[in-house]
Scaffold this motif. Structure first.
Motif, PDB file in Angstrom:
ATOM      1  N   LEU A  95      -1.699  -1.296   9.477  1.00 46.21           N
ATOM      2  CA  LEU A  95      -1.908  -2.178   8.338  1.00 46.21           C
ATOM      3  C   LEU A  95      -1.790  -3.645   8.742  1.00 46.21           C
ATOM      4  O   LEU A  95      -2.522  -4.495   8.252  1.00 46.21           O
TER       5      LEU A  95
ATOM      6  N   TYR B 288       0.830  -1.198   0.000  1.00 43.58           N
ATOM      7  CA  TYR B 288       0.000   0.000   0.000  1.00 43.58           C
ATOM      8  C   TYR B 288       0.867   1.251   0.000  1.00 43.58           C
ATOM      9  O   TYR B 288       1.878   1.304   0.692  1.00 43.58           O
TER      10      TYR B 288
ATOM     11  N   ASP C 227      -9.984   2.986   2.727  1.00 45.59           N
ATOM     12  CA  ASP C 227      -8.587   2.805   2.343  1.00 45.59           C
ATOM     13  C   ASP C 227      -8.469   2.028   1.034  1.00 45.59           C
ATOM     14  O   ASP C 227      -7.640   2.356   0.185  1.00 45.59           O
TER      15      ASP C 227
ATOM     16  N   HIS D  33       5.936   2.930  -0.194  1.00 47.49           N
ATOM     17  CA  HIS D  33       5.127   1.714  -0.192  1.00 47.49           C
ATOM     18  C   HIS D  33       5.522   0.853   0.999  1.00 47.49           C
ATOM     19  O   HIS D  33       6.707   0.677   1.285  1.00 47.49           O
TER      20      HIS D  33
ATOM     21  N   ASN E 275      -6.949   3.241  -2.695  1.00 47.58           N
ATOM     22  CA  ASN E 275      -5.873   2.469  -3.293  1.00 47.58           C
ATOM     23  C   ASN E 275      -6.317   2.007  -4.656  1.00 47.58           C
ATOM     24  O   ASN E 275      -5.711   1.658  -5.542  1.00 47.58           O
TER      25      ASN E 275
ATOM     26  N   ARG F 265       4.140  -2.813   3.352  1.00 47.71           N
ATOM     27  CA  ARG F 265       3.258  -3.980   3.388  1.00 47.71           C
ATOM     28  C   ARG F 265       3.022  -4.325   4.848  1.00 47.71           C
ATOM     29  O   ARG F 265       3.774  -3.921   5.739  1.00 47.71           O
TER      30      ARG F 265
END
Length: 111
Positions: A98, A13, A107, A23, A111, A25
């Motif tokens: 996350l 993300y 969210d 980015h 995205n 994860r």
């Protein structure tokens, strides 16, 4: 590409830190278990950041060396990134958010 690879790929993300889009994860269950062993130590922050930062091409920014413990990896990441404490706190907060469950519908729409 296997189903597992596609599922893992989707777990990346974009987030904004200090005006820059990076980015990240979510931490894997195995990584959460590993970091829980030393969660109250500074190296745990480095471990979480090191496992979660992703390059724009979706490759890992940091990788754990074969002869490196999780704590050593966390210490190395902290030494290499050398970020201000408020930036580390914001980044860690986004990683943990996350990692603590699926993203909200809002969210996902962004995205």
């Amino acid at each position: 590409m296997s189903v597992i690879d596609r599922l893992r790929k989707r777990r990346f993300y974009p987030v904004t830190i200090d005006g820059e889009v990076i980015h990240i994860r979510a931490l894997l269950d195995s990584e959460l278990k590993t970091v829980s062993a030393f969660q109250n130590e500074d190296e745990s922050i480095g471990f979480a950041i090191g496992c979660s930062l992703i390059n724009e091409d979706k490759s890992d920014v940091f990788t754990i060396a074969a002869d490196e413990s999780a704590k050593q990896f966390g210490a190395r990441v902290l030494a290499e990134i050398n970020l201000p404490s408020d930036t580390k706190a914001e980044l860690t907060s986004k990683i943990l958010k996350l990692s603590n469950g699926p993203p909200s519908a809002e969210d996902l729409k962004k995205n």
